[in-house]
Write a protein that holds these residues in place. Structure first.
Motif, short mmCIF file in Angstrom:
data_model
loop_
_atom_site.label_atom_id
_atom_site.label_comp_id
_atom_site.label_asym_id
_atom_site.label_seq_id
_atom_site.Cartn_x
_atom_site.Cartn_y
_atom_site.Cartn_z
N HIS A 41 76.08 50.40 42.23
CA HIS A 41 75.62 49.02 42.42
C HIS A 41 75.73 48.59 43.89
O HIS A 41 74.76 48.12 44.48
N CYS A 42 76.92 48.76 44.48
CA CYS A 42 77.13 48.23 45.84
C CYS A 42 77.24 49.30 46.92
O CYS A 42 77.20 48.99 48.10
N GLY A 43 77.42 50.56 46.52
CA GLY A 43 77.49 51.63 47.51
C GLY A 43 78.88 51.90 48.07
O GLY A 43 79.06 52.74 48.94
N LEU A 44 79.89 51.22 47.55
CA LEU A 44 81.27 51.41 48.00
C LEU A 44 81.79 52.77 47.55
O LEU A 44 81.56 53.19 46.42
N TYR A 45 82.49 53.47 48.44
CA TYR A 45 83.14 54.73 48.08
C TYR A 45 84.57 54.45 47.65
O TYR A 45 85.28 53.68 48.29
N PHE A 46 85.00 55.09 46.55
CA PHE A 46 86.34 54.88 46.01
C PHE A 46 86.75 56.15 45.25
O PHE A 46 85.91 56.99 44.94
N PRO A 47 88.04 56.31 44.93
CA PRO A 47 88.51 57.52 44.22
C PRO A 47 87.87 57.65 42.84
O PRO A 47 87.72 56.66 42.11
N GLU A 48 87.51 58.85 42.48
CA GLU A 48 86.83 59.11 41.22
C GLU A 48 87.67 58.69 40.00
O GLU A 48 87.13 58.27 38.99
N GLN A 49 88.99 58.78 40.13
CA GLN A 49 89.87 58.41 39.02
C GLN A 49 89.74 56.93 38.66
O GLN A 49 90.05 56.54 37.54
N GLU A 50 89.30 56.10 39.58
CA GLU A 50 89.18 54.67 39.35
C GLU A 50 87.79 54.26 38.87
O GLU A 50 87.53 53.09 38.62
N ALA A 51 86.88 55.22 38.75
CA ALA A 51 85.49 54.91 38.42
C ALA A 51 85.33 54.45 36.98
O ALA A 51 86.00 54.93 36.07
N LEU A 52 84.42 53.51 36.78
CA LEU A 52 83.98 53.09 35.45
C LEU A 52 82.63 53.77 35.22
O LEU A 52 81.72 53.63 36.03
N HIS A 53 82.51 54.50 34.13
CA HIS A 53 81.31 55.30 33.89
C HIS A 53 80.40 54.62 32.86
O HIS A 53 80.87 54.00 31.92
N SER A 54 79.13 54.81 33.08
CA SER A 54 78.11 54.41 32.13
C SER A 54 77.03 55.47 32.21
O SER A 54 76.17 55.42 33.10
N GLY A 55 77.10 56.44 31.32
CA GLY A 55 76.21 57.59 31.44
C GLY A 55 76.60 58.39 32.67
O GLY A 55 77.76 58.73 32.85
N LYS A 56 75.64 58.65 33.54
CA LYS A 56 75.95 59.36 34.78
C LYS A 56 76.30 58.42 35.93
O LYS A 56 76.75 58.85 36.97
N ALA A 57 76.09 57.13 35.71
CA ALA A 57 76.37 56.13 36.75
C ALA A 57 77.86 55.86 36.85
O ALA A 57 78.59 55.92 35.86
N ARG A 58 78.31 55.54 38.07
CA ARG A 58 79.72 55.21 38.33
C ARG A 58 79.77 53.86 39.04
O ARG A 58 78.99 53.60 39.95
N TYR A 59 80.74 53.04 38.63
CA TYR A 59 80.89 51.71 39.20
C TYR A 59 82.32 51.48 39.65
O TYR A 59 83.26 52.01 39.06
N CYS A 60 82.49 50.63 40.66
CA CYS A 60 83.81 50.34 41.20
C CYS A 60 84.53 49.25 40.43
O CYS A 60 85.76 49.14 40.51
N CYS A 61 83.79 48.41 39.67
CA CYS A 61 84.43 47.34 38.89
C CYS A 61 83.57 47.01 37.68
O CYS A 61 82.39 47.37 37.61
N GLU A 62 84.16 46.30 36.77
CA GLU A 62 83.48 45.92 35.53
C GLU A 62 82.29 45.00 35.80
O GLU A 62 81.26 45.08 35.14
N ALA A 63 82.40 44.12 36.78
CA ALA A 63 81.32 43.19 37.11
C ALA A 63 80.07 43.94 37.57
O ALA A 63 78.95 43.60 37.19
N HIS A 64 80.23 44.99 38.36
CA HIS A 64 79.07 45.77 38.83
C HIS A 64 78.48 46.58 37.68
O HIS A 64 77.25 46.74 37.59
N LYS A 65 79.33 47.05 36.79
CA LYS A 65 78.83 47.78 35.62
C LYS A 65 77.97 46.87 34.75
O LYS A 65 76.87 47.23 34.33
N ARG A 66 78.45 45.64 34.49
CA ARG A 66 77.69 44.66 33.69
C ARG A 66 76.40 44.27 34.38
O ARG A 66 75.36 44.14 33.75
#
Length: 69
Positions: A38-63
């Motif tokens: 969503h925003c392009g921020l890089y962060f540790p993979e362990q903290e990622a929220l997944h939706s299919g193949k997509a990864r998000y940094c927070c719940e708000a970006h996932k929604r």
């Protein structure tokens, strides 16, 4: 006097060696970094929220990405 100096040096060496053995080794852990889709921020993979193949940094970006536009 010579014996005392020799004993002192040996004792100092033993103390130095024992101190270095007691200190834990520092292990650096390299974490895989991923990019938020969503925003392009890089962060540790362990903290990622997944939706299919997509990864998000927070719940708000996932929604935000899942809502129809």
């Amino acid at each position: 006097m010579w014996l005392a100096q020799r004993w002192y040096k040996k004792n100092q060496q033993k103390q130095t060696q024992s101190k270095t053995r007691l200190q834990p080794e520092r292990k650096t852990e390299h974490k895989m970094m991923v990019r938020c889709d969503h925003c392009g921020l890089y962060f540790p993979e362990q903290e990622a929220l997944h939706s299919g193949k997509a990864r998000y940094c927070c719940e708000a970006h996932k929604r935000a990405e899942q809502q129809p536009r």
